[in-house]
Design an enzyme around this catalytic site. Structure first.
Site: not given
Ligand code: NGQ
Ligand code: ZN
Length: 452
Positions: A267, A318
């Site tokens: 990101h 993602d």
């Molecule tokens: C994840 N996803 O780990 O799947 C994360 C969400 C987080 C993104 N960051 C959970 N898009 O970052 O705490």
């Molecule tokens: Zn991720």
């Protein structure tokens, strides 16, 4: 030994025609443009190196579209709560079925390799499975079943937020201390050894999920291979990081770790000008997930500035809200156009094709971030090849770079006709060879999970 003959191919030196490519044990051993087909298998269309998908949480494919109804205060964080609610019940069989479906779709839509940022490690009660690598093994099986190239990135996750705070109940399936993580990493390496040409890296989840001390321990232990971390995706994370560590996350990481070409900063949406240039000069890859970032309301990566400083980037699906390599590149460029009120923002110079610039950039950055010999049709690389339908009406009258512009901006993945990974054809006429079985199993699993 296998030999293929392509009418058109994008090689490192540019477009070539009547190209014979010889493959031995999955690897390209000869590339001969302007050559007779001889006994080679003729594959009509336009051959491109397959795009690497550098960031994926496969299981999230099953909730795509289920968090699009307005609630009281929707945000990234409320989406995350929905996602945690779903993953709480997933069994190893469920994860394998969902991952196989997601990987099959990737192959049908332009991706030939995936980096699985894998954090759903433990059983539903948070206790490790008898085999700590149970879930990693299911990811590996799904990859092998579909044929996609795999980089397994076991995630280190220990805390709920900055300052070492305890994890939430909804995070208990993710957690390890550094020693537990090292056991998982060792087991993941054994598991990956059974999948053709798979690679293993490490993925400290985010600066929220580790402390400076545990991050150091796992980075030192993961002595080789890629290092992926989510960073600066949400403004709240930046504010909290300044409060906890005295600096914004990217500056803090670069000051405290040897951030270089092994690193993939996933990101990196909210960076200051100084951070943008530091990442660019570090040689690390910015792991951009434009469709997910749009879906989650993360913000717009400052791609024009980053590319102007020769920053390296790749793309990832993602959350798998939509799986489509060309669409990721299109969204990346369109977000810049909307912000800057301009066109062809990411092409480097007048006359350059934006589609070509984006596609080749994502090949190089994706290959680097996945730590495998992929991303280019040249001797020594894997024969991971996506062949587009040259006779599709959307390509009428186009040639060379304008094929790529029309692929990225007009037609997208419906042009994908044939796909091979390591010299084995897995998609013909746009359909994966195991589509019927994988799709039916997925439909059953998801129907049961959602109606719970
Ligand atoms: C994840 N996803 O780990 O799947 C994360 C969400 C987080 C993104 N960051 C959970 N898009 O970052 O705490
Ligand atoms: Zn991720």
């Amino acid at each position: 030994m296998k030999a293929f003959f392509f009418e058109h191919a994008l090689l490192p030196a540019g477009w070539a025609h009547e190209v014979r490519i010889d493959v031995d044990d999955g690897t390209i051993v000869a590339v001969q443009p302007g050559s007779p087909a001889g006994g080679a298998e003729r594959i009509p269309g336009i051959a491109l190196a397959g795009l690497p998908n550098l960031h994926c949480h496969a299981f999230q494919r099953a909730i795509a579209g289920l968090a699009e109804r307005r609630g009281a205060a929707d945000s990234f964080w409320s989406w995350r709560a929905v996602m945690y609610g779903f993953l709480a019940a997933l069994t190893p069989d469920d994860v394998e079925a969902i991952a196989a479906f997601a990987y099959m779709e990737m192959l049908e839509r332009g991706f030939t390799a995936v980096g699985e940022f894998h954090y759903l490690h433990h059983d539903v009660d948070g206790r490790p499975f008898a085999d700590v690598g149970e879930m990693a093994a299911r990811i590996a099986t799904a990859a092998a079943e579909t044929g996609i190239g795999l980089t397994l990135l076991p995630s280190f996750y220990a805390n709920g937020d900055f300052g070492g705070v305890a994890a939430l109940r909804g995070q208990r399936r993710f957690l390890n201390d550094p020693d537990g993580f090292l056991r998982l990493l060792a087991r993941t390496r054994e598991i990956a050894a059974s999948v053709a040409d798979a690679a293993v890296g490490i993925a400290p989840h985010s600066l929220r999920a580790v402390t400076p001390k545990t991050l150091r321990a796992v980075v030192e232990a993961g002595s080789s291979g890629p290092i992926h971390i989510h960073v600066a995706e949400q403004t709240r994370e930046v504010v909290d990081c300044v409060a906890a560590l005295g600096q914004p996350p990217v500056d803090w990481l670069i000051d405290n770790f040897d951030v270089g070409p092994r690193w993939c900063l996933v990101h990196a949406t909210h960076m200051g000008a100084g951070e943008i240039s530091r990442v660019a000069h570090s040689g690390a890859v910015a792991g951009l997930c434009p469709l997910t970032e749009a879906n989650l309301g993360d913000g717009i990566f400052r791609a024009a500035e980053f590319l102007a400083e020769s920053g390296r980037f790749g793309v990832g699906s993602d959350s798998n809200i939509e799986i489509d390599g060309a669409a990721e590149l299109r969204q990346l460029e369109y977000s810049q156009r909307l912000k800057l009120h301009a066109r062809n923002v990411l092409a480097a110079h007048e006359g350059q094709s934006t589609g070509r610039r984006l596609y080749e950039g994502a090949l190089a950055g994706g290959a680097q971030a996945l730590g495998r010999g992929i991303g280019s049709l040249e001797v020594g690389r894997r024969a991971d090849i996506v062949i587009l339908a040259a006779d599709h009406p959307d390509l009428a009258g186009r040639r060379d770079d304008s094929w790529l512009d029309s692929y990225v901006f007009v037609a997208g993945s419906k042009l994908v006709r044939t796909v091979m990974v390591g010299g084995t054809i897995v998609v013909s006429d746009g359909r994966h060879r195991a589509r019927a079985v994988i799709a039916e199993r997925y439909r059953k699993v998801v129907t049961r999970l959602i109606s719970k």
